[in-house]
Design a protein around this motif. Structure first.
Motif, PDB file in Angstrom:
ATOM      1  N   ASP A 425       0.806  -1.218   0.000  1.00 24.72           N
ATOM      2  CA  ASP A 425       0.000   0.000   0.000  1.00 24.72           C
ATOM      3  C   ASP A 425       0.843   1.274   0.000  1.00 24.72           C
ATOM      4  OD1 ASP A 425      -2.278  -1.561   0.020  1.00 24.72           O
ATOM      5  OD2 ASP A 425      -2.445  -1.546   2.201  1.00 24.72           O
ATOM      6  N   MET A 554      -6.137  -9.291  -2.019  1.00 26.03           N
ATOM      7  CA  MET A 554      -6.580  -8.149  -1.206  1.00 26.03           C
ATOM      8  C   MET A 554      -7.155  -8.638   0.126  1.00 26.03           C
ATOM      9  SD  MET A 554      -5.967  -5.224  -2.696  1.00 26.03           S
ATOM     10  CE  MET A 554      -7.120  -3.989  -2.122  1.00 26.03           C
ATOM     11  N   ASN A 555      -6.715  -7.996   1.220  1.00 30.09           N
ATOM     12  CA  ASN A 555      -7.143  -8.342   2.584  1.00 30.09           C
ATOM     13  C   ASN A 555      -6.744  -9.758   2.984  1.00 30.09           C
ATOM     14  OD1 ASN A 555      -8.679  -5.858   3.295  1.00 30.09           O
ATOM     15  ND2 ASN A 555      -9.951  -6.508   1.559  1.00 30.09           N
ATOM     16  N   GLN A 556      -5.720 -10.300   2.320  1.00 30.91           N
ATOM     17  CA  GLN A 556      -5.326 -11.681   2.590  1.00 30.91           C
ATOM     18  C   GLN A 556      -3.860 -11.806   2.990  1.00 30.91           C
ATOM     19  OE1 GLN A 556      -7.402 -14.325   2.359  1.00 30.91           O
ATOM     20  NE2 GLN A 556      -9.166 -13.447   1.318  1.00 30.91           N
ATOM     21  N   LYS A 563      -0.363  -5.312   5.127  1.00 29.01           N
ATOM     22  CA  LYS A 563      -1.672  -5.757   4.682  1.00 29.01           C
ATOM     23  C   LYS A 563      -1.978  -5.131   3.327  1.00 29.01           C
ATOM     24  CE  LYS A 563      -3.852  -6.428   9.209  1.00 29.01           C
ATOM     25  NZ  LYS A 563      -5.009  -6.061  10.068  1.00 29.01           N
ATOM     26  N   ASN A 565      -4.481  -3.855   1.277  1.00 24.11           N
ATOM     27  CA  ASN A 565      -5.904  -3.488   1.329  1.00 24.11           C
ATOM     28  C   ASN A 565      -6.156  -2.031   0.951  1.00 24.11           C
ATOM     29  OD1 ASN A 565      -4.825  -2.192   3.532  1.00 24.11           O
ATOM     30  ND2 ASN A 565      -6.150  -3.165   5.056  1.00 24.11           N
ATOM     31  N   ASP A 566      -5.161  -1.396   0.314  1.00 20.60           N
ATOM     32  CA  ASP A 566      -5.269   0.016  -0.091  1.00 20.60           C
ATOM     33  C   ASP A 566      -5.407   0.960   1.104  1.00 20.60           C
ATOM     34  OD1 ASP A 566      -4.997  -0.472  -2.822  1.00 20.60           O
ATOM     35  OD2 ASP A 566      -7.155  -0.753  -3.111  1.00 20.60           O
TER      36      ASP A 566
END
Length: 750
Positions: A425, A554-556, A563, A565-566
């Motif tokens: 990110d 994403m989110n994993q 993380k 997840n932006d």
């Protein structure tokens, strides 16, 4: 007994490479061979190294516990076997018997290689290959010549055989089978002088149904069509030269009928287009998305290949893995301006494949057989419709190019230098721990990437108080474990496969659950079945690591690369979920890094020396105190040189000053720039999709990305109704109104 079983009985952590350290009889079980790889068609003679047998030994080799090949012992006591005809690529386990097959105590691995990835010396050559594949069509007649290295065989005479490939049975069923079949012998007892020229005559009627195949050269004393014997195969090719008189009398008419039949049959098969991955929008993206796409060896800008089947393109890539249900392949081609070439605009456009050219695990069964399934369903049909006749619209209607409207670029995170981390990110921090740490851990596909650091050296050889990556290990699900580390000289990379040093005699290796590519610029790329890609480079005495993960992650993810997840505010998260502020002090980041140390149970690393055993029993060295900050002395001559090199790159400045090495600083700068370029290239790009020209008109422009314009004009005698210029807008829609060409004199442009 297998190598892995033997290792498990040893009291120390070893592999076949150094098994003798604690298992004195390891050579009884683990063998090395030379050469270690060859064409999946088989026929390559290899010798067993490190073991001597007597002439009474009855040698047999068993591949995959199902294919048996007779071997022999030469005059020096070395045992030999010949690689068999296989229908899969990758590392194939084999066992060796010296008692005629009663027991198989010796084991090793053979690397089976795709036809497009072997050197010319491993095949016989079709001189003027184009002539071979067009023979019998207008302007292609006369003689044909096949050449080979006569030193391949010790025999004085050879036979040249013709083999054909077929797949039969109900498509996409268990009864669908693949087979290479001996057809006939082109010439018997021919002098082994390296060249044979002949004037082709049509094949016997019972064999002319085989339109795709290969030549095989074998010693004359072998029977016709003998299986799994020392031989040389030609490149697979469309065998126009052996087709019947009906083809030669009217090649275009014959091919048209074949094209129509193919079109009808292919339409009846399941539609695979909806499940293949979308193409990257630009050439830069296609070359950057190394986890999911790899250069097509037939159209590769890096090697200067000519893109014969894709005129107008300068580079094509293929999706590394086949689609989930039908094992179909994706191909994406680009022009000199970096835009996609689509079949809707040009015969040179990219075409998806019912049979992935590189096959799809577990291979063996159609349409997953590497190379050969692709030929039957996607290449020979291209000859019928596009090359032997002028009916390419039939082919393109079932093999249309994919545009990029649904393409989602991967996210990239990097680790380099002393070591510095840039998360998925975009957050960054520096952690100079000494030990082994988790970079990425994901329950999605059970992906694990770990990094090992070591202390850096000053130029005088003494240790500094900074560290850098010396090794990275990775695995996904039950894939092979790949470890890339600095060799002892610290200037080159060494690859380990399942904790065994891997001899990289190929640039491309098909492994279990992962493909491996060795680049020419001191780099290794691992491509996992999830689409995750890990690029490893040796730079400045350290390793730099770029990790590319597709959108499905994403989110994993968790670990030192954050993380995905932006949301940059939660990238610095401890194992227990506590989040560190983005403004934390270097000492706090040191605690974060230490929290992500690997454990003995989770480690993927190899410990193949006493030094490593002693130094990495503790996965994070609490006694190593790094340099957290450094003062710049404007009066120091080194500072001036550092300013010139690094400019405003803080990572470069820090590493140059702490190591007193411009070489290290430059390596950090290059790695940082590489990361920034990847991030820039892999930004999402808006595409409005292909714009159809109006009937009785034409368009100018074949770029369909945001801000691109397409101009519309009508043929003489027709007037334009609608917009004469359409612009791709940020919302993914074309501006203006649908353009039509209406019969009449006056233009009505909106």
């Amino acid at each position: 007994m297998q190598c892995g079983q033997l290792v498990g009985q040893c009291s120390c952590h070893v592999t076949c490479e150094n098994l003798g350290n604690c298992c004195p009889d390891y050579r009884t079980y683990c063998v090395r061979i030379a050469p270690e790889s060859g064409l999946l068609m088989g026929g390559r003679d290899f010798v067993i190294l490190g073991v001597t047998f007597d002439n009474s030994s009855l040698v047999k080799c068993r591949f995959n516990k199902e294919i048996y090949v007779n071997g022999y012992v030469d005059e020096t006591g070395k045992a030999h076997c010949v690689s068999p005809l296989l229908y899969e690529t990758g590392r194939i386990p084999f066992e060796i018997s010296v008692d005629g097959g009663e027991t198989y105590p010796h084991s090793g691995t053979w690397l089976s290689v795709h036809p497009g990835k072997v050197s010319e010396s491993e095949k016989c050559t079709l001189e003027n290959e184009t002539k071979w594949q067009y023979y019998g069509t207008p302007d292609y007649d006369g003689t044909l010549t096949v050449k080979w290295d006569p030193n391949t065989f010790k025999e004085d005479t050879i036979n040249i055989e013709v083999w054909g490939y077929e797949e039969s049975g109900e498509p996409y069923s268990e009864q669908w089978t693949a087979a290479w079949k001996y057809l006939y012998t082109l010439v018997h007892n021919y002098a082994n002088k390296g060249s044979y020229t002949f004037t082709p005559s049509p094949a016997p009627p019972e064999h002319s149904a085989y339109e795709f195949g290969s030549l095989r050269i074998v010693p004359s004393q072998l029977g016709n069509g003998a299986r799994d014997v020392h031989s040389l195969w030609s490149v697979d090719h469309a065998m126009a030269w052996h087709l019947g008189e009906d083809f030669r009398k009217d090649s275009a008419g014959w091919a048209y009928k074949k094209c129509v039949d193919w079109h009808k049959n292919d339409k009846s098969l399941p539609n695979f287009l909806s499940e293949i991955i979308d193409c990257p929008c630009t050439l830069e993206q296609a070359r950057a998305d190394t986890g999911r796409f790899h250069p097509d060896y037939g159209c590769n800008i890096e090697t200067g290949s000519t893109c014969t089947y894709h005129p107008g393109a300068v580079h094509c890539v293929r999706a590394v893995y086949g689609s989930p249900t039908y094992a179909a392949g994706q191909q994406c081609c680009y022009d000199k301006d970096g835009f996609q070439v689509l079949t809707s605009d040009s015969i040179g456009g990219s075409t998806p494949d019912r049979g992935h050219d590189w096959g799809s695990p577990p291979y063996k069964k159609p349409p997953k057989v590497p190379g050969f399934s692709h030929w039957l369903y996607d290449v020979i049909s291209f000859y019928y419709c596009c090359l032997w006749s002028d009916n390419c619209d039939y082919y393109m209607s079932l093999r249309p190019s994919s545009d990029c409207r649904k393409y989602k670029p991967p996210k990239v995170a990097s680790s380099f230098g002393d070591p510095h981390f840039v998360t998925f990110d975009g957050s960054n921090f520096t952690f100079k721990g000494r030990g082994e740490y988790t970079l990425v851990s994901s329950t999605y596909h059970s992906l694990t990437i770990q990094g090992r650091t070591q202390a850096a050296n000053f130029e005088n050889g003494s240790l500094t108080s900074v560290t850098g990556f010396s090794s990275v290990a990775m695995q996904e699900k039950d894939s092979d474990v790949i470890e890339v580390r600095l060799a002892e000289n610290s200037t080159s990379l060494e690859v380990l496969l399942n904790q065994e040093v891997l001899h990289l005699d190929r640039t491309w290796m098909d492994l279990k659950g992962v493909f491996l590519f060795a680049g020419s610029n001191q780099s290794i790329t691992a491509m996992f079945s999830s689409g995750a890609g890990v690029e490893v480079r040796g730079e400045g005495g350290f390793i730099s690591i770029n990790t590319l993960l597709p959108h499905e992650f994403m989110n994993q993810t968790q670990g030192l690369l954050g993380k995905m997840n932006d949301d940059a505010t939660d990238d610095f998260t401890f194992r227990n979920g506590t989040i560190l502020s983005t403004n934390a002090k270097p000492e706090e980041f040191f605690q974060l890094g230490a929290n992500w140390q690997v454990t003995n149970d989770s480690s993927l690393f190899t410990y193949d020396s006493k030094f490593l055993l002693d130094n990495y029993q503790v996965k994070h060295d609490p006694n190593f105190l790094p340099t957290f900050s450094v003062q710049e002395d404007p009066n120091d001559p080194f500072t001036k040189d550092m300013n010139t090199l690094c400019g405003n790159d803080l990572f470069c400045r820090f590493d140059a000053l702490t190591t007193r090495s411009l070489w290290v600083g430059n390596a950090t700068k290059l790695a940082h720039n590489n990361h920034n370029n990847l991030v820039k290239v892999l930004q999402p790009v808006v595409s409005c999709g292909w714009l159809e020209p109006p009937k009785n008109g034409k368009k100018e422009g074949t770029s369909y990305l945001v801000n691109s314009q397409v101009k519309i004009t009508c043929n003489k005698g027709y007037r334009l109704s609608g917009s004469s210029v359409r612009t791709c807008q940020q919302d993914g829609k074309w501006s203006g109104y649908t353009s039509q060409c209406v019969y009449g004199k006056y233009t009505i442009a909106l």
